[in-house]
Write a protein that holds these residues in place. Structure first.
Motif: not given
Length: 378
Positions: A15-26, A40-43
């Motif tokens: 998982v990583r935090k995007l510049p938007s503040g949302a979290w992405q799972a790969r 994407t996810f809020d946390t």
């Protein structure tokens, strides 16, 4: 972890935090190719939980490739049709249902995005638009088969066609003719079609089966005919001889001895020569067409004094003959064999014919009751 920085590694995926503040799972799919969660996810915790659930799906063999769903229902239905062996008339029928009743409403939807609520709304809209229940039920059965294949191929988890009873259509009960009406129609119709009327009633044949009959299909010695083929008319007017709808459609049918003279006279007067000669020909020598025959049929009904209000069709003579068979005491299996059905559902229609016999049974039992009571009172 910094925004846009290195991904936080987990046991499965990352998982990583995007510049938007949302979290992405790969993660990597079973094929080793990298993939991202569809949203994407809020946390961070929510993204990691999604990865846990995705890994569990893979371990259970329930994982579906999200990229496989990026195909419209129209594209998938076209592929489904290409991969099926269908008789020419069946293929044409399926294509017509899809063209008229599926593509305009659902065709542009992604296959994996179609849900049970979509199907319920589609069905309700079709009925509200005045499409007949039998047509909607037939189209629903085609859709159910298409999505069932997608389930079998592990492209979707569940079939969205889950509307109880939506694939069933109960046709209105058709009229039956009396014995006198059948013979009146046979006398009134063009002589070349007299035997066709009699065989529709007493051999319970469909129009396509009747016009496909050849001389070799008639065994006068055994007073029997054999159904081998059925003639279908395509939308472009082409007439095609093909196997009946099911293997049960290929069948021998015993004829009443009383029809022997009618068969002999027809063979001498109207049938084509040679063993492969057609039993029935139109006035111009071609294969009879349903729409042309219907005009001849209506004139015969009027000449025979059959009221228009009865709404009697040639196919109703098949229904009539099957009703007579049931009344004669034939079992369900015997009726099925004679009319060429492989399932009991259609043949059960004719079991209503046993009501008259049931009344007779009740009358006989009543006589026994009266007899017994008479002995008791004596």
């Amino acid at each position: 972890m910094r925004a846009g920085g290195r991904a936080a590694e987990s046991r499965f995926g990352s998982v990583r935090k995007l510049p938007s503040g949302a979290w992405q799972a790969r993660y990597a799919g079973p094929d080793g190719l990298p993939r991202k969660a569809p949203n994407t996810f809020d946390t961070k915790r929510a993204a990691e939980q999604w990865l846990v659930e995705t890994e569990a799906e893979m371990l259970r063999g329930e994982w579906l490739d999200p990229d496989a769903g990026k195909i419209t229902l129209t594209e998938y239905a076209d592929r489904w049709m290409r991969e099926r062996y269908l008789k020419a008339l069946t293929r044409e029928e399926y294509e017509r249902h899809l063209r008229l009743h599926v593509r305009p409403q659902l065709g542009d939807h992604l296959r994996n995005a179609i849900t049970a609520p979509h199907i319920r709304k589609w069905r309700a809209d079709r009925l509200a638009d005045g499409i007949g229940k039998p047509t909607v039920a037939k189209t629903y059965r085609i859709l159910h088969a298409i999505f069932a294949t997608a389930v079998d191929d592990d492209l979707i988890r569940r079939n969205p066609c889950r509307v109880k009873g939506a694939g069933q259509d109960k046709a209105e009960e058709r009229p039956t003719a009396t014995l006198q009406q059948v013979f009146a129609i046979a006398e009134a119709i063009q002589p070349r079609y007299r035997l066709l009327v009699l065989l529709a009633a007493f051999a319970q044949l469909r129009f396509g089966e009747l016009v496909a009959l050849r001389r070799r299909d008639i065994d006068l010695g055994a007073t029997e005919l054999r159904v081998r083929r059925a003639t279908s008319e395509m939308e472009d007017g082409t007439q095609v001889d093909a196997d009946p709808k099911s293997e049960a459609g290929k069948r021998p049918i015993s004829l009443p001895a009383g029809l022997r003279a009618d068969v002999e006279w027809h063979l001498a007067q109207f049938a084509e020569g040679g063993p492969d000669g057609r039993l029935f020909r139109g006035t111009q020598g071609g294969i009879p067409r349903r729409r042309n025959f219907n005009r001849v049929w209506r004139k015969a009904l009027a000449a025979a004094g059959i009221p228009d209000a009865l709404g009697l069709h040639l196919h109703d003579l098949r229904h009539t003959g099957s009703t007579w068979s049931a009344q004669s005491g034939a079992t369900l299996k015997e009726v099925m064999a004679r009319i060429g059905h492989s399932s009991t559902r259609a043949a059960m229609i004719y079991q209503h014919a046993t009501r008259d016999r049931d009344h007779a049974i009740a009358a006989a039992l009543d006589a026994l009751i009266e007899e017994a009571r008479g002995k008791i009172s004596a």
